[in-house]
Enzyme design. Structure first.
Site, PDB file in Angstrom:
ATOM      1  N   CYS A   1       9.668  31.900 -26.097  1.00 10.85           N
ATOM      2  CA  CYS A   1       9.000  33.126 -25.749  1.00 10.85           C
ATOM      3  C   CYS A   1      10.261  33.677 -25.385  1.00 10.85           C
ATOM      4  O   CYS A   1      10.224  34.452 -25.288  1.00 10.85           O
ATOM      5  CB  CYS A   1       9.176  32.205 -24.133  1.00 10.85           C
ATOM      6  SG  CYS A   1       8.056  31.443 -24.203  1.00 10.85           S
TER       7      CYS A   1
ATOM      8  N   HIS B   1      12.067  37.887 -19.712  1.00 14.40           N
ATOM      9  CA  HIS B   1      10.460  37.317 -19.879  1.00 14.40           C
ATOM     10  C   HIS B   1       9.839  37.217 -18.930  1.00 14.40           C
ATOM     11  O   HIS B   1      10.170  36.690 -17.552  1.00 14.40           O
ATOM     12  CB  HIS B   1      11.126  35.994 -20.675  1.00 14.40           C
ATOM     13  CG  HIS B   1       9.375  35.090 -20.986  1.00 14.40           C
ATOM     14  ND1 HIS B   1       8.949  35.262 -21.637  1.00 14.40           N
ATOM     15  CD2 HIS B   1       9.187  34.012 -20.475  1.00 14.40           C
ATOM     16  CE1 HIS B   1       7.906  34.453 -21.070  1.00 14.40           C
ATOM     17  NE2 HIS B   1       8.007  33.638 -21.083  1.00 14.40           N
TER      18      HIS B   1
ATOM     19  N   ASN C   1       2.430  34.739 -19.355  1.00 13.77           N
ATOM     20  CA  ASN C   1       2.838  34.436 -20.103  1.00 13.77           C
ATOM     21  C   ASN C   1       2.538  34.639 -21.310  1.00 13.77           C
ATOM     22  O   ASN C   1       1.735  34.122 -21.311  1.00 13.77           O
ATOM     23  CB  ASN C   1       3.252  33.492 -19.539  1.00 13.77           C
ATOM     24  CG  ASN C   1       4.213  32.729 -20.191  1.00 13.77           C
ATOM     25  OD1 ASN C   1       5.170  32.985 -21.033  1.00 13.77           O
ATOM     26  ND2 ASN C   1       5.128  32.035 -19.908  1.00 13.77           N
TER      27      ASN C   1
HETATM   28  O1  UT7 Z   1       7.330  30.510 -20.085  1.00 15.40           O
HETATM   29  C1  UT7 Z   1       8.581  29.057 -20.872  1.00 15.40           C
HETATM   30  C2  UT7 Z   1       8.652  28.837 -19.565  1.00 15.40           C
HETATM   31  N1  UT7 Z   1       7.931  28.616 -19.168  1.00 15.40           N
HETATM   32  C3  UT7 Z   1       8.264  28.820 -17.269  1.00 15.40           C
HETATM   33  O2  UT7 Z   1       9.198  29.221 -16.622  1.00 15.40           O
HETATM   34  C4  UT7 Z   1       7.404  28.063 -16.481  1.00 15.40           C
HETATM   35  C5  UT7 Z   1       8.298  27.199 -15.643  1.00 15.40           C
HETATM   36  N2  UT7 Z   1       7.261  27.254 -14.059  1.00 15.40           N
HETATM   37  C6  UT7 Z   1       6.387  27.491 -13.696  1.00 15.40           C
HETATM   38  O3  UT7 Z   1       6.247  28.156 -13.290  1.00 15.40           O
HETATM   39  C7  UT7 Z   1       6.005  26.183 -12.311  1.00 15.40           C
HETATM   40  O4  UT7 Z   1       6.311  24.908 -12.330  1.00 15.40           O
HETATM   41  C8  UT7 Z   1       4.906  26.492 -12.074  1.00 15.40           C
HETATM   42  C9  UT7 Z   1       3.807  27.509 -12.345  1.00 15.40           C
HETATM   43  C10 UT7 Z   1       3.410  25.834 -13.749  1.00 15.40           C
HETATM   44  C11 UT7 Z   1       3.818  25.275 -11.356  1.00 15.40           C
HETATM   45  O5  UT7 Z   1       4.125  25.399  -9.631  1.00 15.40           O
HETATM   46  P1  UT7 Z   1       4.990  24.724  -8.996  1.00 15.40           P
HETATM   47  O6  UT7 Z   1       5.884  25.771  -7.724  1.00 15.40           O
HETATM   48  O7  UT7 Z   1       6.697  24.132 -10.246  1.00 15.40           O
HETATM   49  O8  UT7 Z   1       3.957  23.367  -8.909  1.00 15.40           O
HETATM   50  P2  UT7 Z   1       4.681  21.968  -9.187  1.00 15.40           P
HETATM   51  O9  UT7 Z   1       3.848  21.531 -10.667  1.00 15.40           O
HETATM   52  O10 UT7 Z   1       5.429  22.042  -7.918  1.00 15.40           O
HETATM   53  O11 UT7 Z   1       3.558  21.031  -8.039  1.00 15.40           O
HETATM   54  C12 UT7 Z   1       2.958  21.803  -6.589  1.00 15.40           C
HETATM   55  C13 UT7 Z   1       2.106  21.102  -6.142  1.00 15.40           C
HETATM   56  C14 UT7 Z   1       1.448  19.993  -6.083  1.00 15.40           C
HETATM   57  O12 UT7 Z   1       0.648  19.088  -5.696  1.00 15.40           O
HETATM   58  P3  UT7 Z   1       2.077  18.496  -4.341  1.00 15.40           P
HETATM   59  O13 UT7 Z   1       2.605  17.228  -4.913  1.00 15.40           O
HETATM   60  O14 UT7 Z   1       2.856  19.092  -3.554  1.00 15.40           O
HETATM   61  O15 UT7 Z   1       0.617  17.919  -3.016  1.00 15.40           O
HETATM   62  C15 UT7 Z   1       0.151  19.951  -7.269  1.00 15.40           C
HETATM   63  O16 UT7 Z   1       0.167  19.034  -7.574  1.00 15.40           O
HETATM   64  O17 UT7 Z   1       0.824  22.000  -6.372  1.00 15.40           O
HETATM   65  C16 UT7 Z   1       0.424  21.526  -7.217  1.00 15.40           C
HETATM   66  N3  UT7 Z   1      -0.399  21.451  -8.101  1.00 15.40           N
HETATM   67  C17 UT7 Z   1      -1.912  22.422  -7.958  1.00 15.40           C
HETATM   68  N4  UT7 Z   1      -2.224  22.952  -7.319  1.00 15.40           N
HETATM   69  C18 UT7 Z   1      -3.565  23.490  -7.687  1.00 15.40           C
HETATM   70  C19 UT7 Z   1      -0.408  21.948  -9.865  1.00 15.40           C
HETATM   71  N5  UT7 Z   1      -0.691  22.469 -10.523  1.00 15.40           N
HETATM   72  C20 UT7 Z   1      -1.720  23.152  -9.724  1.00 15.40           C
HETATM   73  C21 UT7 Z   1      -2.697  23.994  -9.433  1.00 15.40           C
HETATM   74  N6  UT7 Z   1      -3.322  24.735  -8.962  1.00 15.40           N
HETATM   75  N7  UT7 Z   1      -2.970  24.419 -11.171  1.00 15.40           N
END
Ligand code: UT7
Length: 336
Positions: A126, A261, A292
């Site tokens: 990226c 980005h 992205n």
């Molecule tokens: O391009 C290169 C650089 N990339 C980035 O900068 C990306 C950086 N990361 C992110 O943008 C975020 O981490 C994501 C958008 C990928 C994920 O969002 P998040 O807020 O970090 O989600 P999380 O992994 O902390 O999960 C939060 C909750 C969890 O449930 P509990 O444990 O709180 O009950 C997950 O199980 O959301 C749940 N979850 C989902 N729910 C619905 C995780 N993935 C999903 C999903 N749909 N796809």
């Protein structure tokens, strides 16, 4: 006594560089969140709330890395007012070209008719486009090339596991391009860049090519430790952006656009807050419709902001790329 060695020709007189044109290609097929949620047990609301993404573009078979790059490059050359034979170097930033060799750049150069160009790829995920602008700027300033084509292009849909909750909704496809050429005044500020390879596994191809088949997979996928990358981006990238502003010798209030980005809308919002970006300075939010697109995200967002009149031609833009590596690069540029 040895005779005095002749001194080498200095090449060209040191000169400045700037971006002379940009172009973009967005694949035809629009994929709304509703198409990806079933396989990952998610919802449109969750994806929009956690990432800001509403839809993405996925490339069809004919929208190859080369075809998308060529379309973006032709638009960038048209804006710059140059022809392919004037290109001295073609740089392609990508992590989704399927061949380890040859690189995509020579194939693109041939497709464009850039018969006088050196051509090679950059693998900085990226951050690849901003790496490309840094290299292109130095090539022009040092006199190696008069005009350099920089392309950021990805077909991330080829590397996405549709059942992986952490990435299936994040990635999109597309290509963005810029022409860097000589300038009478400085048009590309010093680049602030680096890499933390101790965290190489935070975003990675799930398995090396040699193990794809033995792992029972048809193709490799890119996987990500989402929260860890999110925290790194939020905490570490605003200081890098500030260093790029300082290195350019301007203040944040001098900016006419902020083009980070497009990784996650919440990362963009957090950077705005940490940087204390004055209200009213336009910010790229192309992620909502484009998701992205890794190396393509910054040039695609730049092209859109100029086309839609959100950012002024000739204005100052701060651009920062960050991702797998973990690698990053930022610089202030004069918009074409
Ligand atoms: O391009 C290169 C650089 N990339 C980035 O900068 C990306 C950086 N990361 C992110 O943008 C975020 O981490 C994501 C958008 C990928 C994920 O969002 P998040 O807020 O970090 O989600 P999380 O992994 O902390 O999960 C939060 C909750 C969890 O449930 P509990 O444990 O709180 O009950 C997950 O199980 O959301 C749940 N979850 C989902 N729910 C619905 C995780 N993935 C999903 C999903 N749909 N796809």
């Amino acid at each position: 006594m040895p005779s005095a060695r002749p001194s080498l020709s200095p090449g060209v007189t040191p000169r400045h560089s700037r971006i002379l044109g940009v172009g973009g290609y967005r694949p035809r097929r629009v994929v709304p969140n509703s198409e990806v949620i079933e396989a990952i047990d998610s919802s449109d609301e969750w994806i929009q709330e956690r990432s800001g993404i509403k839809s993405r573009r996925w490339a069809s078979e004919d929208e190859t890395i080369i075809a998308m790059s060529a379309a973006a490059a032709r638009d960038a050359m048209a804006m710059a007012g140059i022809t392919p034979d004037q290109l001295g170097t073609v740089l392609v930033a990508t992590v989704t070209w399927m061949y380890n060799t040859p690189a995509a750049a020579p194939v693109l150069a041939a497709e464009l008719g850039a018969t006088n160009a050196a051509a090679f790829d950059i693998s900085a995920a990226c951050a690849g486009y901003c790496h490309g602008i840094a290299i292109a700027s130095d090539l022009v300033k040092g006199g190696t090339s008069d005009y350099v084509l920089v392309v950021g292009v990805e077909r991330l849909s080829d590397f996405t596991d549709p059942t992986d909750r952490g990435t299936a909704f994040i990635f999109g496809d597309g290509a963005g391009a810029a022409i860097v050429g000589p300038s009478e005044t400085p048009g590309i500020g010093p680049t602030v860049w680096g890499a933390d390879g101790t965290r190489w596994d935070a975003i990675q191809q799930r398995e090396p090519w040699t193990e794809v088949v033995s792992a029972g997979k048809e193709k490799p996928a890119i996987v990500m430790q989402g929260q860890a990358v999110f925290r790194w981006a939020v905490w570490s990238m605003a200081p890098v952006a500030q260093q790029a502003i300082d290195a350019a010798g301007i203040t944040i209030g001098d900016l006419d656009a902020f083009i980070p980005h497009q990784a996650n809308m919440r990362i963009i919002d957090s950077m705005i807050k940490t940087l204390k970006l004055p209200e009213g300075i336009p910010v790229a939010r192309d992620i909502a419709e484009t998701a992205n697109t890794s190396a393509a995200s910054i040039p695609l967002a730049t092209e859109r902001m100029l086309r839609e009149g959100q950012a002024p031609h000739g204005g100052l833009a701060l651009q920062i790329g960050f991702g797998a590596g973990l690698s990053y690069a930022a610089q202030v540029v004069v918009l074409p």
